[in-house]
Structure formats: structure tokens, C-alpha cells
Motif scaffolding. Structure first.
Motif, PDB file in Angstrom:
ATOM      1  N   THR A 296       0.751  -1.358   0.053  1.00 23.22           N
ATOM      2  CA  THR A 296      -0.104   0.095  -0.024  1.00 23.22           C
ATOM      3  C   THR A 296       0.948   1.358  -0.026  1.00 23.22           C
ATOM      4  O   THR A 296       0.687   2.229  -0.524  1.00 23.22           O
ATOM      5  CB  THR A 296      -0.899   0.158   1.455  1.00 23.22           C
ATOM      6  N   ALA A 297       2.117   1.184   0.918  1.00 20.15           N
ATOM      7  CA  ALA A 297       2.907   2.241   0.656  1.00 20.15           C
ATOM      8  C   ALA A 297       3.955   2.255  -0.481  1.00 20.15           C
ATOM      9  O   ALA A 297       4.920   3.113  -0.376  1.00 20.15           O
ATOM     10  CB  ALA A 297       3.640   2.488   2.003  1.00 20.15           C
ATOM     11  N   GLY A 298       3.653   1.362  -1.446  1.00 14.81           N
ATOM     12  CA  GLY A 298       4.704   0.947  -2.615  1.00 14.81           C
ATOM     13  C   GLY A 298       6.025   0.695  -1.915  1.00 14.81           C
ATOM     14  O   GLY A 298       6.898   0.792  -2.812  1.00 14.81           O
ATOM     15  N   PHE A 299       6.184  -0.038  -1.012  1.00  9.99           N
ATOM     16  CA  PHE A 299       7.251  -0.606  -0.517  1.00  9.99           C
ATOM     17  C   PHE A 299       8.205   0.594   0.070  1.00  9.99           C
ATOM     18  O   PHE A 299       8.772   0.540   1.173  1.00  9.99           O
ATOM     19  CB  PHE A 299       8.064  -1.804  -1.324  1.00  9.99           C
ATOM     20  N   ALA A 300       8.564   1.274  -0.795  1.00  8.48           N
ATOM     21  CA  ALA A 300       9.680   2.372  -0.740  1.00  8.48           C
ATOM     22  C   ALA A 300       8.916   3.324   0.384  1.00  8.48           C
ATOM     23  O   ALA A 300       9.923   3.854   1.138  1.00  8.48           O
ATOM     24  CB  ALA A 300      10.076   3.142  -2.015  1.00  8.48           C
ATOM     25  N   THR A 359       7.478   3.561  -7.671  1.00 10.31           N
ATOM     26  CA  THR A 359       6.736   3.391  -6.374  1.00 10.31           C
ATOM     27  C   THR A 359       5.196   3.697  -6.459  1.00 10.31           C
ATOM     28  O   THR A 359       4.629   2.811  -6.026  1.00 10.31           O
ATOM     29  CB  THR A 359       7.373   4.353  -5.396  1.00 10.31           C
ATOM     30  N   LEU A 360       5.092   4.567  -7.300  1.00  9.51           N
ATOM     31  CA  LEU A 360       3.438   4.851  -7.223  1.00  9.51           C
ATOM     32  C   LEU A 360       2.749   3.828  -7.895  1.00  9.51           C
ATOM     33  O   LEU A 360       1.538   3.529  -7.760  1.00  9.51           O
ATOM     34  CB  LEU A 360       3.190   6.441  -7.878  1.00  9.51           C
ATOM     35  N   VAL A 361       3.521   3.462  -9.167  1.00 14.97           N
ATOM     36  CA  VAL A 361       2.823   2.244  -9.893  1.00 14.97           C
ATOM     37  C   VAL A 361       2.793   1.045  -9.077  1.00 14.97           C
ATOM     38  O   VAL A 361       1.412   0.457  -9.162  1.00 14.97           O
ATOM     39  CB  VAL A 361       3.885   1.976 -10.940  1.00 14.97           C
ATOM     40  N   LEU A 362       3.525   0.684  -8.278  1.00 11.35           N
ATOM     41  CA  LEU A 362       3.319  -0.714  -7.239  1.00 11.35           C
ATOM     42  C   LEU A 362       1.918  -0.085  -6.419  1.00 11.35           C
ATOM     43  O   LEU A 362       1.329  -1.042  -5.923  1.00 11.35           O
ATOM     44  CB  LEU A 362       4.323  -0.648  -6.482  1.00 11.35           C
ATOM     45  N   ALA A 367      -4.013  -0.950  -5.057  1.00 10.86           N
ATOM     46  CA  ALA A 367      -5.325  -0.376  -4.887  1.00 10.86           C
ATOM     47  C   ALA A 367      -6.199  -1.250  -6.042  1.00 10.86           C
ATOM     48  O   ALA A 367      -7.209  -1.725  -5.682  1.00 10.86           O
ATOM     49  CB  ALA A 367      -5.247   0.891  -5.173  1.00 10.86           C
ATOM     50  N   VAL A 368      -5.697  -1.246  -7.234  1.00 12.71           N
ATOM     51  CA  VAL A 368      -6.553  -1.890  -8.372  1.00 12.71           C
ATOM     52  C   VAL A 368      -6.866  -3.296  -8.206  1.00 12.71           C
ATOM     53  O   VAL A 368      -7.819  -3.976  -8.452  1.00 12.71           O
ATOM     54  CB  VAL A 368      -5.821  -1.412  -9.820  1.00 12.71           C
ATOM     55  N   LEU A 369      -5.723  -3.907  -7.650  1.00 12.86           N
ATOM     56  CA  LEU A 369      -5.844  -5.428  -7.794  1.00 12.86           C
ATOM     57  C   LEU A 369      -6.782  -5.938  -6.511  1.00 12.86           C
ATOM     58  O   LEU A 369      -7.182  -7.123  -6.601  1.00 12.86           O
ATOM     59  CB  LEU A 369      -4.447  -6.129  -7.724  1.00 12.86           C
ATOM     60  N   THR A 370      -6.706  -5.121  -5.469  1.00 14.98           N
ATOM     61  CA  THR A 370      -7.448  -5.521  -4.387  1.00 14.98           C
ATOM     62  C   THR A 370      -8.916  -5.017  -4.479  1.00 14.98           C
ATOM     63  O   THR A 370      -9.675  -5.589  -3.617  1.00 14.98           O
ATOM     64  CB  THR A 370      -6.786  -5.182  -2.819  1.00 14.98           C
ATOM     65  N   LEU A 371      -9.179  -4.025  -5.438  1.00 20.73           N
ATOM     66  CA  LEU A 371     -10.431  -3.406  -5.148  1.00 20.73           C
ATOM     67  C   LEU A 371     -11.617  -4.407  -5.522  1.00 20.73           C
ATOM     68  O   LEU A 371     -12.667  -4.387  -5.003  1.00 20.73           O
ATOM     69  CB  LEU A 371     -10.581  -2.163  -6.222  1.00 20.73           C
ATOM     70  N   PRO A 372     -11.563  -5.336  -6.623  1.00 18.63           N
ATOM     71  CA  PRO A 372     -12.497  -6.574  -6.686  1.00 18.63           C
ATOM     72  C   PRO A 372     -12.760  -7.353  -5.611  1.00 18.63           C
ATOM     73  O   PRO A 372     -13.833  -7.933  -5.387  1.00 18.63           O
ATOM     74  CB  PRO A 372     -12.175  -7.080  -7.801  1.00 18.63           C
ATOM     75  N   LEU A 373     -11.913  -7.340  -4.579  1.00 14.82           N
ATOM     76  CA  LEU A 373     -12.000  -8.237  -3.366  1.00 14.82           C
ATOM     77  C   LEU A 373     -13.087  -7.602  -2.249  1.00 14.82           C
ATOM     78  O   LEU A 373     -13.363  -8.486  -1.317  1.00 14.82           O
ATOM     79  CB  LEU A 373     -10.895  -8.658  -2.894  1.00 14.82           C
ATOM     80  N   TYR A 374     -13.063  -6.214  -2.278  1.00 16.87           N
ATOM     81  CA  TYR A 374     -13.942  -5.669  -1.353  1.00 16.87           C
ATOM     82  C   TYR A 374     -15.124  -5.012  -1.790  1.00 16.87           C
ATOM     83  O   TYR A 374     -15.410  -5.000  -2.903  1.00 16.87           O
ATOM     84  CB  TYR A 374     -12.903  -4.548  -0.508  1.00 16.87           C
TER      85      TYR A 374
END
Length: 496
Positions: A296-300, A359-362, A367-374
Motif C-alpha cells: 500500500t505504501a509502494g514498499f519504498a 513506487t506509485l505504480v506499485l 489498490a486496483v488488484l485488491t478493489l474487486p475483493l472488497y
């Protein structure tokens, strides 16, 4: 032969400027503040639509929407927050310390409905988008503000909380956002002031205040009054947690203790201290939580000290025995999202452009990949906006129950009745269920109505289906209840 007169060629036409996209035009014309508030309003509307629609489809539960509505309803009428859904005479401050709920009482008095709580939560959650998006826009440009604002609004922790009824931590989400951004702006006094009300939201958030205060001390000028304030706030946060957990909550608790203290297994840790080191990382379900928070924080973004605001909440979750705390569902991670995204902003604005973009892409992919799960996905699902025959049938049955009646009901049905009846959960009625027989043949005590949905997937709360069925038979055969509705799984009984 006359010579031809040479005609000068016209200059080459200038290349047409590329079309300007609507989004780019908007970003170029609005200030970071307007952009941030616009995103806040947008997400408030989305959250409202999703949560209110879930309530309409009877997906809300007595645990926890009904419980909080009974508490706010009591506050609105000047009474102590005694909640029948938790048990006979149960004072809710004996469960968790959240007096801030009383601030919803005036609004609930005007609009006495569970949807008032859901709308309030939607606004509070969306408010957290504003400071993070505005700060990102001011320090990194409007496009960064738009990206971070969308990441905050679509973050999985908030998306999960919005679809999980109402909880008191809705107040803590914007507080943590404003406090984290104030720290990022090097405004330690403002950060402490934003974090101070956290002690009124829940007993453990006093430690989050302490984390904010320690970061404020670090970022305040040496020898300044801000450092003195930060030290005082840090000590106050620890003291508030100790007092509420060991004194205040037990004073209201029917058992005289703190019900959640045993989940930390202090005795086992004392016998084998090495288990404390391993506990945060086992079982592997905790790896999913930690990995998703980092993503969520882009790791960096974890390089920013601002993410340390998450440490107290994350610590008690990972050290507890309750497996619900380890996962990525429910409302437990909502308060962690603003500090993580504030850390992302602080990090990317100091990085070289290519690395910042990576970092922003990560973070965006997370956000995009988790959105369908919620549940936020339901905003664009046509099937989520229909009304099933079952919902119509249940609402017709519930409409037979008059306002002010005493009722026992199963989990989802109780959430629909908490605002207009005195409702308790099945198997949680007062014992014994009936008192003495009056001269007119009516027994005192006991509910006037019993409504059960045996197809409710959460009907096992608080007792299994078989026990619920035996209870229905007992009410009908032993206590003379009459069957008003019996449609297979849906049963409505009324006392004569």
C-alpha cells in the motif's frame, strides 16, 4: 519568352497542438485544495451508496451496526449506552471505551435510523482523503495529488471497513490522516492536537497518540515548547490506555474486567519470552497482512518515519490470539491507511522521478488488484442494485412488528429493528424468558415478538441453527406464541 514570375510558397502550416485531455485540463485549473475536497466529496458519495445499499439488501448485522445504533440511540435520548444486543443490561463502555459516539447523538435524534450511522461513517472515512491528497498536490504537483487521493479513497483497508457496517474507528481514520500530514509538514503542535481526541475513540488508540507525539518530538526544534507538549502528550497517551483498560472499562463491564485482555496471552509470553519474537510472524496469514500493508505504501514508502504511527495498532493485532486481527478483512486496517499513504507522499517527493514513478505504480497496482475483493466493487455491479424476492418477503414480515415492541431476532434481522424496537439476539433473552403468570393469564417479561431467519449465514451468532430451532419450538409449544409467518426459513412468532 517572358520569364515566369516566381510565387513564394506559403510557410508550412504549424503542427496542430495535441488535444488536451479533460483530466489534464481539470488538474491544470484547480488548486490542490479544491482537488482534494472534490475527491473527498466523491468518495463520500461512493461510500454512502455502497453501505446504504448493503443495508437495503439486509446485509448489515446486529454485530456491529445494531449494537452501535442502540448505543447512539441511548445517547440521543440522554441515557447510558445500555445495549440489549450485547446482553441484558450490558453497558457498552464495558466493552470498549468510545465516548466519542455521543457526538452522533444530535444527528441521530434528528434522523433516528441506522443509515444515519452509515452515512456518518462514509463522510468520516472520505474526510481522510482530503489532507493526504492536498499535501501531495502541494509538494508534488496536482497529478500526484490526484493519484494519492485516489489511492487513499480506494485503499483496501478503507474499502473493507466501509462494507463492514459501522465502527467507532471511523472517527480515528481522519484524525490519523490529519496528524500524519501535519507531521509531514513539520507542524508538530498541530499533529499532537489532531491526535489527542484518539483517546476518546478506543482504548488502544492512546498508544497511537503516543507514537504521534514521539514523532512530533523528533521533528520539533530543539528546546522548543512543541517538544514539551509532545512529551506531555506521549505520557498522556500511555496513561489514557492504562486507565481505560484497567479501570474505566472494567468498571462498566458486567464481569468486572477487560474482555479482550486474555487475547494477548501475557501468561504464555511470560513463561516463554522467545514466543513474543516469533508471534508477530506466525502463522503465515500475518505475512499477507504485512505484505499488503507494505505494498500500500509502494514498499519504498516504509522508509518514512510516518509509518511508525501504525506500530501500536499493528503490534496488538499481531500479538493477539484472535485470528480475525491477523487478516485483511473487517475494519481493523482502516486506521493504518492514512499513515502509510502519508509515508508514500513523503518518500516519493524526495526520490528521483523514475524511482518515484515505479513506487506509485506499485501502490496503484495494489489498490486496483485488491478493489474487486472488497465491497466497493458493488458500486459498478448491476446485480448489487436489484431487490430480490427474499428481501421483499423479509421486509414485509418485519413491517408487521410495531414500533417500540420487544423482539428477539437473528443477526441480520436485528440490525433492521434496532432503531425502532427493543431488540435482542436470539438465545440472549432475559433468563428465565418469562416471569410470573398474571391474573389475566399473561406472563410478565419475555419478548412480544420472535423473528428468525434460519437461512441467515450468520445465524450461528450467538447460537447454532439447531439451538435456534429448539428455541422456536419452545416459544410456540411452551409459551403459547402464535405463528404469524412461517415461510420455510423465515419464522415470525407473536405472543397473544
Amino acid at each position: 519568352m517572358p520569364s515566369a514570375v516566381s510565387t513564394p510558397l506559403p510557410p508550412p502550416a504549424a503542427a496542430a497542438p495535441p488535444p488536451v485531455g479533460v483530466l489534464r485540463l481539470v488538474l491544470a485549473r484547480v488548486s490542490p485544495a479544491v482537488l482534494a475536497w472534490g475527491l473527498g466529496v466523491l468518495f463520500a458519495a461512493v461510500y454512502c451508496c455502497v453501505s446504504l445499499n448493503r443495508y437495503r439488501r439486509l446485509e448489515s448485522q446486529a454485530y456491529d451496526l445494531g449494537i452501535f445504533e442502540q448505543a447512539v440511540r441511548a445517547y440521543a435520548h440522554g441515557r447510558a449506552p445500555v445495549v440489549a444486543l450485547k446482553g441484558p443490561g450490558y453497558h457498552l463502555l464495558g466493552d470498549h471505551f468510545h465516548p466519542i459516539l455521543a457526538t452522533l447523538a444530535p444527528v441521530y435524534r434528528l434522523f433516528p435510523d441506522a443509515r444515519t450511522l452509515l452515512a456518518a461513517q462514509a463522510v468520516l472515512m472520505a474526510l481522510a482523503v482530503v489532507p493526504v491528497a492536498r499535501w501531495a498536490g502541494e509538494v508534488g504537483g496536482r497529478r500526484l495529488g490526484a493519484v494519492v487521493g485516489c489511492l487513499a479513497g480506494l485503499s483496501w483497508g478503507v474499502a473493507s471497513a466501509v462494507g463492514d457496517d459501522f465502527h467507532e474507528i471511523a472517527f480515528a481514520v481522519p484524525m490519523s490522516a490529519f496528524a500524519a500530514v501535519a507531521l509531514g509538514r513539520r507542524r508538530p503542535v498541530a499533529a499532537v492536537c489532531w491526535a489527542l481526541p484518539l483517546v476518546l475513540v478506543k482504548e488502544d488508540l492512546g498508544l497511537t497518540l503516543t507514537a504521534v507525539a514521539l514523532l512530533a518530538f523528533r521533528r520539533a526544534p530543539a528546546g522548543s515548547r512543541a517538544r514539551v507538549l509532545a512529551v506531555g502528550a506521549a505520557l498522556f497517551g500511555v496513561a489514557a490506555t492504562v486507565v481505560t483498560v484497567w479501570l474505566v472499562v472494567p468498571a462498566f463491564n458486567p464481569h468486572g474486567g477487560f474482555d479482550y485482555g486474555g487475547q494477548l496471552s501475557a501468561g504464555q509470553a511470560a513463561a516463554a519470552p522467545w514466543t513474543v519474537v516469533l508471534r508477530p510472524f506466525w502463522p503465515p496469514l500475518k505475512w499477507l497482512l504485512l505484505g499488503l500493508l507494505a505494498a500500500t505504501a509502494g514498499f519504498a514508502g516504509l522508509r518514512s518515519p510516518l509509518v511508525l504511527i501504525c506500530a501500536p495498532t499493528l503490534a496488538w493485532r499481531l500479538l493477539a490470539d484472535n485470528q480475525h486481527y491477523w487478516g485483511v478483512s473487517y475494519h481493523y486496517s482502516a486506521v493504518l491507511m492514512p499513515p502509510l499513504l502519508a509515508g508514500l507522499v513523503e518518500t516519493v517527493t524526495r526520490m528521483e522521478r523514475r524511482r518515484a514513478r515505479r513506487t506509485l505504480v506499485l501502490a496503484a497496482l495494489t489498490a486496483v488488484l485488491t478493489l474487486p475483493l472488497y465491497p466497493l466493487r458493488e458500486a459498478v455491479l448491476p446485480s448489487a442494485w436489484g431487490t430480490s424476492e427474499r428481501v421483499v418477503k423479509i421486509r414485509a414480515a418485519l413491517a408487521r412488528i410495531p414500533d417500540g415492541a420487544s423482539v428477539v431476532a437473528t443477526n441480520h434481522l436485528a440490525a433492521q429493528l434496532a432503531g425502532r424496537t427493543d431488540v435482542a439476539l436470539v438465545c440472549r433473552e432475559p433468563e428465565p424468558p418469562f416471569g410470573a403468570l398474571r391474573p389475566d393469564g399473561v406472563r410478565e417479561g419475555g419478548p412480544q415478538w420472535v423473528v428468525v431467519d434460519l437461512a441467515d449465514p450468520s445465524v450461528h451468532v450467538p447460537c447454532p441453527v439447531a439451538d435456534t430451532w429448539r428455541m422456536l419450538v419452545g416459544y410456540e409449544q411452551r409459551f403459547g406464541y402464535r405463528v404469524v409467518v412461517d415461510d420455510g426459513d423465515l419464522v415470525l412468532l407473536r405472543h397473544p
